[in-house]
Design an enzyme around this catalytic site. Sequence first.
Site, PDB file in Angstrom:
ATOM      1  N   ASN A   1       0.805  -1.144   0.101  1.00  0.00           N
ATOM      2  CA  ASN A   1      -0.026  -0.126  -0.077  1.00  0.00           C
ATOM      3  C   ASN A   1       0.840   1.245  -0.054  1.00  0.00           C
ATOM      4  OD1 ASN A   1      -0.512   1.754   2.514  1.00  0.00           O
ATOM      5  ND2 ASN A   1       0.082  -0.051   3.200  1.00  0.00           N
TER       6      ASN A   1
ATOM      7  N   PHE B   1      -1.818   8.326   4.182  1.00  0.00           N
ATOM      8  CA  PHE B   1      -2.321   8.965   5.263  1.00  0.00           C
ATOM      9  C   PHE B   1      -3.708   9.471   4.958  1.00  0.00           C
ATOM     10  CE2 PHE B   1       1.728   9.828   8.173  1.00  0.00           C
ATOM     11  CZ  PHE B   1       1.810   8.325   8.350  1.00  0.00           C
TER      12      PHE B   1
ATOM     13  N   SER C   1       5.629   5.442   8.570  1.00  0.00           N
ATOM     14  CA  SER C   1       5.112   4.671   7.242  1.00  0.00           C
ATOM     15  C   SER C   1       6.062   5.266   6.316  1.00  0.00           C
ATOM     16  CB  SER C   1       4.028   5.744   7.172  1.00  0.00           C
ATOM     17  OG  SER C   1       3.386   5.636   5.986  1.00  0.00           O
TER      18      SER C   1
ATOM     19  N   ASN D   1       5.237   5.802   3.307  1.00  0.00           N
ATOM     20  CA  ASN D   1       4.218   6.590   2.207  1.00  0.00           C
ATOM     21  C   ASN D   1       4.203   8.159   2.379  1.00  0.00           C
ATOM     22  OD1 ASN D   1       3.704   4.033   0.983  1.00  0.00           O
ATOM     23  ND2 ASN D   1       2.350   3.693   2.497  1.00  0.00           N
ATOM     24  N   THR D   2       4.803   8.625   3.283  1.00  0.00           N
ATOM     25  CA  THR D   2       4.722   9.773   3.333  1.00  0.00           C
ATOM     26  C   THR D   2       6.202  10.525   3.354  1.00  0.00           C
ATOM     27  OG1 THR D   2       2.659  10.213   4.730  1.00  0.00           O
ATOM     28  CG2 THR D   2       4.411  12.298   5.010  1.00  0.00           C
TER      29      THR D   2
ATOM     30  N   LYS E   1       5.757   3.743  16.787  1.00  0.00           N
ATOM     31  CA  LYS E   1       5.817   2.553  15.863  1.00  0.00           C
ATOM     32  C   LYS E   1       6.907   2.905  15.207  1.00  0.00           C
ATOM     33  CE  LYS E   1       2.590   0.229  12.760  1.00  0.00           C
ATOM     34  NZ  LYS E   1       1.118   0.161  12.394  1.00  0.00           N
TER      35      LYS E   1
ATOM     36  N   ASN F   1       6.003  -1.428  11.411  1.00  0.00           N
ATOM     37  CA  ASN F   1       5.195  -1.115  10.360  1.00  0.00           C
ATOM     38  C   ASN F   1       5.644  -1.684   8.994  1.00  0.00           C
ATOM     39  OD1 ASN F   1       3.613   0.786   8.639  1.00  0.00           O
ATOM     40  ND2 ASN F   1       4.029   2.555  10.174  1.00  0.00           N
TER      41      ASN F   1
END
Length: 347
Positions: free
Chosen positions: A115, A119, A186, A188-189, A224, A253
């Site tokens: 994925n 966010f 994460s 993805n940022t 996390k 994560n």
Amino acid sequence: MYNVIRRILFLFPPEPIHYFSMNCLKALCSIGLIRKIIAALFSVNNNQLATTELHLTFKNPVGLGAGFDKNAKWLRELETLGFGFVEIGTVTPLPQAGNEKPRLFRLPKDNALINRMGFNNDGVRIVAERLRKWRAGAQPSTHHFIIGGNIGKNKITPNEEAWRDYEICFKELHPHVDYFVVNVSSPNTPGLRELQEKESLRKILRHLQMINNGKAKSKPILLKISPDLMQDQIDDILDLALEIKLDGLVCTNTTVSRAGLLTNKDEIEKMGQGGLSGKPIRERSTLIIEYIHTKTAGEIPIISSGGIFTGEDAKEKLNVGAALVQVWTGFIYEGPGIVKKICAALK
Ligand SMILES: Cc1cc2nc3c(=O)[nH]c(=O)nc-3n(C[C@H](O)[C@H](O)[C@H](O)COP(=O)(O)O)c2cc1C
């Protein structure tokens, strides 16, 4: 039975079917009798599984990881499916649309997902209000249904200002959640994972702790971490965690690694960037928990996240030092009976 349902669900693109399935469940659960039947089928009523961690009593140690119910829309439904706790979010101060779609992919050969959601969420104000309403209308039995608030920063916020975003989310959610998870892991940022560096972390976490200490009732704050951290980076985080008396860690994560996958390379390449979750991260995630638990002599409570599909997987994590477990990808592949199955193995 779920094998057949899964085959049908997997005919559709993952993100729309996620909302469709959960909204169907919500519609079903709005009818009292049907909700009771679903609860009778899936929920777990065994006081022996109740556990006290982070000064909170969990009715069972099996939770749902962050990113599934980002906006706290399906809490009653997830409780009906037996989860001991749910981590909402990642929530950011401002609402965000997230990355362009498609941004969620299945790798059935690997029992995995990739994925790059980025966010996507309604923003902390709306989520806090939803939680307030949910708590106001909750049944007495809901008291042991623990809610974690996973917080992050908006994409447009530069890393130097990130502490402010965490502060906004922390203050807004404080009355409504039972524990917090600071998400700096994460993939993805852009640039977010750089915040895992010791000094950046110290600034964010100390600041949140200061605000927390000023509250009548403080809430546990966890961090996390990514499974892609090198050992010296983990060591730095552990030093800091012990120094500032962090309440716990969520390990781990998703990974940016694509090593060892069975899915065809071209297919994987076509999916593009993003975090890989599910079976392929189980082992790495377990090794990190084992390392942290041993190195700190069990001083830091750990919530395990990464590749948990079965009771055996959950036991593996608990045996190396995790206090609680969370499922996410396993829920997609194993279906709504996953909590009951894991709990049966843990008895
Ligand atoms: C579609 C998707 C979205 C996710 N979103 C978030 C998120 O917003 N915040 C977060 O901390 N983790 C997020 N995660 C990571 C999960 O919470 C979990 O840590 C990770 O998937 C590993 O667990 P699993 O192997 O059981 O899936 C997301 C995972 C997936 C698959």
